[in-house]
Write a protein that holds these residues in place. Structure first.
Motif, PDB file in Angstrom:
ATOM      1  N   VAL A 253      -4.269  -3.615  -5.452  1.00 27.13           N
ATOM      2  CA  VAL A 253      -4.788  -2.724  -6.495  1.00 27.13           C
ATOM      3  C   VAL A 253      -6.289  -2.477  -6.346  1.00 27.13           C
ATOM      4  O   VAL A 253      -6.827  -1.532  -6.937  1.00 27.13           O
ATOM      5  N   ARG A 254      -6.978  -3.291  -5.541  1.00 30.07           N
ATOM      6  CA  ARG A 254      -8.412  -3.109  -5.322  1.00 30.07           C
ATOM      7  C   ARG A 254      -8.749  -2.881  -3.851  1.00 30.07           C
ATOM      8  O   ARG A 254      -9.917  -2.771  -3.498  1.00 30.07           O
ATOM      9  N   CYS A 255      -7.755  -2.803  -3.009  1.00 33.03           N
ATOM     10  CA  CYS A 255      -7.976  -2.814  -1.565  1.00 33.03           C
ATOM     11  C   CYS A 255      -8.547  -1.495  -1.058  1.00 33.03           C
ATOM     12  O   CYS A 255      -7.910  -0.434  -1.211  1.00 33.03           O
ATOM     13  N   PRO A 256      -9.723  -1.512  -0.435  1.00 30.52           N
ATOM     14  CA  PRO A 256     -10.302  -0.272   0.104  1.00 30.52           C
ATOM     15  C   PRO A 256      -9.501   0.299   1.272  1.00 30.52           C
ATOM     16  O   PRO A 256      -9.554   1.503   1.517  1.00 30.52           O
ATOM     17  N   VAL A 257      -8.767  -0.544   1.982  1.00 26.51           N
ATOM     18  CA  VAL A 257      -7.932  -0.043   3.081  1.00 26.51           C
ATOM     19  C   VAL A 257      -6.813   0.836   2.534  1.00 26.51           C
ATOM     20  O   VAL A 257      -6.488   1.895   3.088  1.00 26.51           O
ATOM     21  N   LEU A 258      -6.231   0.432   1.417  1.00 25.20           N
ATOM     22  CA  LEU A 258      -5.182   1.231   0.777  1.00 25.20           C
ATOM     23  C   LEU A 258      -5.776   2.470   0.108  1.00 25.20           C
ATOM     24  O   LEU A 258      -5.247   3.577   0.236  1.00 25.20           O
ATOM     25  N   ALA A 259      -6.905   2.287  -0.592  1.00 31.30           N
ATOM     26  CA  ALA A 259      -7.521   3.397  -1.315  1.00 31.30           C
ATOM     27  C   ALA A 259      -8.008   4.500  -0.379  1.00 31.30           C
ATOM     28  O   ALA A 259      -7.982   5.690  -0.728  1.00 31.30           O
ATOM     29  N   SER A 260      -8.449   4.135   0.807  1.00 31.42           N
ATOM     30  CA  SER A 260      -9.004   5.123   1.741  1.00 31.42           C
ATOM     31  C   SER A 260      -7.933   5.896   2.501  1.00 31.42           C
ATOM     32  O   SER A 260      -8.243   6.865   3.204  1.00 31.42           O
ATOM     33  N   GLY A 261      -6.682   5.472   2.387  1.00 34.71           N
ATOM     34  CA  GLY A 261      -5.608   6.114   3.139  1.00 34.71           C
ATOM     35  C   GLY A 261      -5.360   5.493   4.495  1.00 34.71           C
ATOM     36  O   GLY A 261      -4.425   5.879   5.207  1.00 34.71           O
ATOM     37  N   GLU A 262      -6.181   4.505   4.876  1.00 29.58           N
ATOM     38  CA  GLU A 262      -6.013   3.865   6.177  1.00 29.58           C
ATOM     39  C   GLU A 262      -4.671   3.145   6.272  1.00 29.58           C
ATOM     40  O   GLU A 262      -4.003   3.181   7.319  1.00 29.58           O
ATOM     41  N   ALA A 263      -4.260   2.498   5.182  1.00 28.23           N
ATOM     42  CA  ALA A 263      -2.985   1.804   5.188  1.00 28.23           C
ATOM     43  C   ALA A 263      -1.826   2.785   5.333  1.00 28.23           C
ATOM     44  O   ALA A 263      -0.834   2.506   6.018  1.00 28.23           O
ATOM     45  N   GLU A 264      -1.947   3.945   4.704  1.00 27.26           N
ATOM     46  CA  GLU A 264      -0.920   4.974   4.823  1.00 27.26           C
ATOM     47  C   GLU A 264      -0.794   5.454   6.259  1.00 27.26           C
ATOM     48  O   GLU A 264       0.317   5.577   6.810  1.00 27.26           O
ATOM     49  N   ARG A 265      -1.939   5.687   6.893  1.00 25.34           N
ATOM     50  CA  ARG A 265      -1.921   6.163   8.277  1.00 25.34           C
ATOM     51  C   ARG A 265      -1.359   5.106   9.225  1.00 25.34           C
ATOM     52  O   ARG A 265      -0.768   5.431  10.257  1.00 25.34           O
ATOM     53  N   ALA A 266      -1.566   3.828   8.866  1.00 24.06           N
ATOM     54  CA  ALA A 266      -1.055   2.743   9.703  1.00 24.06           C
ATOM     55  C   ALA A 266       0.410   2.427   9.409  1.00 24.06           C
ATOM     56  O   ALA A 266       1.007   1.583  10.078  1.00 24.06           O
ATOM     57  N   GLY A 267       0.979   3.098   8.408  1.00 23.35           N
ATOM     58  CA  GLY A 267       2.384   2.896   8.080  1.00 23.35           C
ATOM     59  C   GLY A 267       2.680   1.607   7.335  1.00 23.35           C
ATOM     60  O   GLY A 267       3.831   1.133   7.368  1.00 23.35           O
ATOM     61  N   ILE A 268       1.686   1.044   6.647  1.00 27.40           N
ATOM     62  CA  ILE A 268       1.908  -0.229   5.946  1.00 27.40           C
ATOM     63  C   ILE A 268       1.675  -0.117   4.445  1.00 27.40           C
ATOM     64  O   ILE A 268       1.759  -1.117   3.727  1.00 27.40           O
ATOM     65  N   ALA A 269       1.398   1.080   3.934  1.00 29.22           N
ATOM     66  CA  ALA A 269       1.040   1.241   2.518  1.00 29.22           C
ATOM     67  C   ALA A 269       2.146   0.740   1.601  1.00 29.22           C
ATOM     68  O   ALA A 269       1.884   0.042   0.608  1.00 29.22           O
ATOM     69  N   GLU A 270       3.397   1.085   1.901  1.00 32.41           N
ATOM     70  CA  GLU A 270       4.495   0.660   1.048  1.00 32.41           C
ATOM     71  C   GLU A 270       4.657  -0.854   1.079  1.00 32.41           C
ATOM     72  O   GLU A 270       4.926  -1.487   0.048  1.00 32.41           O
ATOM     73  N   ARG A 271       4.480  -1.459   2.246  1.00 36.12           N
ATOM     74  CA  ARG A 271       4.541  -2.922   2.330  1.00 36.12           C
ATOM     75  C   ARG A 271       3.440  -3.547   1.490  1.00 36.12           C
ATOM     76  O   ARG A 271       3.662  -4.571   0.833  1.00 36.12           O
ATOM     77  N   CYS A 272       2.238  -2.954   1.519  1.00 34.83           N
ATOM     78  CA  CYS A 272       1.125  -3.502   0.732  1.00 34.83           C
ATOM     79  C   CYS A 272       1.468  -3.527  -0.755  1.00 34.83           C
ATOM     80  O   CYS A 272       1.111  -4.468  -1.469  1.00 34.83           O
TER      81      CYS A 272
END
Length: 325
Positions: free
Chosen positions: A282-301
């Motif tokens: 809920v505070r992760c800048p990797v998720l907020a920036s879209g980097e996690a989405e591009r890496a394909g791990i956003a849903e896992r996060c």
């Protein structure tokens, strides 16, 4: 460090009753931690992350709901005699020395108090003066009959450290040991802790919110967030190449950091309502920036909980598999 374990925590959980009958606050929510003989470990994190509760549990001051604490390979005995014997070997150094010392007691009585509680025989005067000398108050005779209000903050912290040393402990748990001191004195107290490790073979757990302090004193660092250790390892590795975005954020605000500043959104969640998935998401800048989405791990996060760290590594989906020790 000898490589031999002195104190270990396995699967530690400490909870407190929730407000108004609500769910319990999971202050320590599954922690594995090890402190070796002669090793200094820094426990780092924001206020409210569970550092102090974990430290109190390791000292036997709070009994965990689940999990086990072992000292020298033997599970901690929570009986009166067992705890008394253990607390002679493991001593606490508090953040506020003025609050820790009785203003009506002289330095001599403050340092001798542990000897009297534990009924340690021998020459009390010699033990007190030796502890004061080791803590850097020399000549100790100058301080024996002085009262806390007559001493500086640095001298008071040395008295508190002497009160721990007088019992010849193997482990010191120092909770923010320099937070209340002037910058000019902090280095002296940290140098003292390092000297005591070298001279006496002391182990130490240093609880702090300051990664800069951890860099200067620790062999290993454990970064704690919302009741769990999210990254741990040798201090040089963790602080030069952090793998968890929370560790990166803590490091980025240090004046000497080469990392771009990271401002975390909001406050840590209520420990009675820990979010699902990665508890930092809920505070992760990797998720907020879209980097996690591009890496394909956003849903896992957002949905997949990360296992408790049992060794060096980072509890982060982006970090990949935890390396073996």
């Amino acid at each position: 460090m000898t490589g031999e374990s002195l104190l270990t925590a396995d699967g530690l959980h400490v909870s407190f009753p929730g407000r108004h009958g609500g769910p319990p606050a999971r202050a320590v929510d599954g922690v594995d931690l090890e402190i070796g003989r002669g090793e200094i470990v820094a426990l780092v994190g924001e206020s409210g992350c569970g550092k102090t509760t974990l430290a109190r549990a390791l000292l036997g001051l709070v009994r965990p709901a689940h999990g086990r604490i072992s000292y020298r390979g033997t599970p901690l005995d929570y009986g009166v005699r067992g705890l008394k014997a253990y607390r002679r070997r493991a001593q606490l150094v508090l953040q506020d020395p003025r609050g820790a010392l009785n203003p009506r007691h002289t330095v001599y009585d403050a340092v001798a108090e542990g000897l009297r509680i534990h009924r340690v025989g021998g020459d009390e005067h010699a033990a007190v003066t030796d502890a004061l000398s080791r803590a850097g108050l020399r000549p100790p005779e100058r301080f024996l009959l002085r009262y806390p209000h007559e001493l500086s903050g640095g001298q008071l912290q040395r008295v508190v450290i002497a009160g721990a040393l007088v019992l010849a402990p193997e482990l010191i748990v120092a909770d923010e040991p320099v937070a209340s001191l002037d910058a000019s004195v902090r280095g002296e107290i940290l140098a003292l802790l390092l000297r005591l490790r070298a001279e006496l073979g002391l182990s130490a757990l240093v609880v702090t919110h300051d990664l800069g302090l951890a860099w200067n004193i620790a062999d290993r660092v454990a970064v704690m967030y919302l009741g769990r250790i999210v990254e741990s390892g040798p201090v040089g590795e963790v602080l030069t190449a952090p793998r968890h975005p929370y560790t990166r954020a803590l490091l980025s605000v240090l004046p000497e950091s080469a990392l771009p500043p990271v401002v975390l959104a909001g406050e840590p969640p209520d420990p009675s309502r820990i979010p699902g998935g990665c508890r930092f998401h809920v505070r992760c800048p990797v998720l907020a920036s879209g980097e996690a989405e591009r890496a394909g791990i956003a849903e896992r996060c957002r949905t997949e909980e990360i296992a408790v760290l049992t060794g060096p590594g980072a509890a982060c989906h982006r970090a990949g598999p935890t390396p073996t020790p």
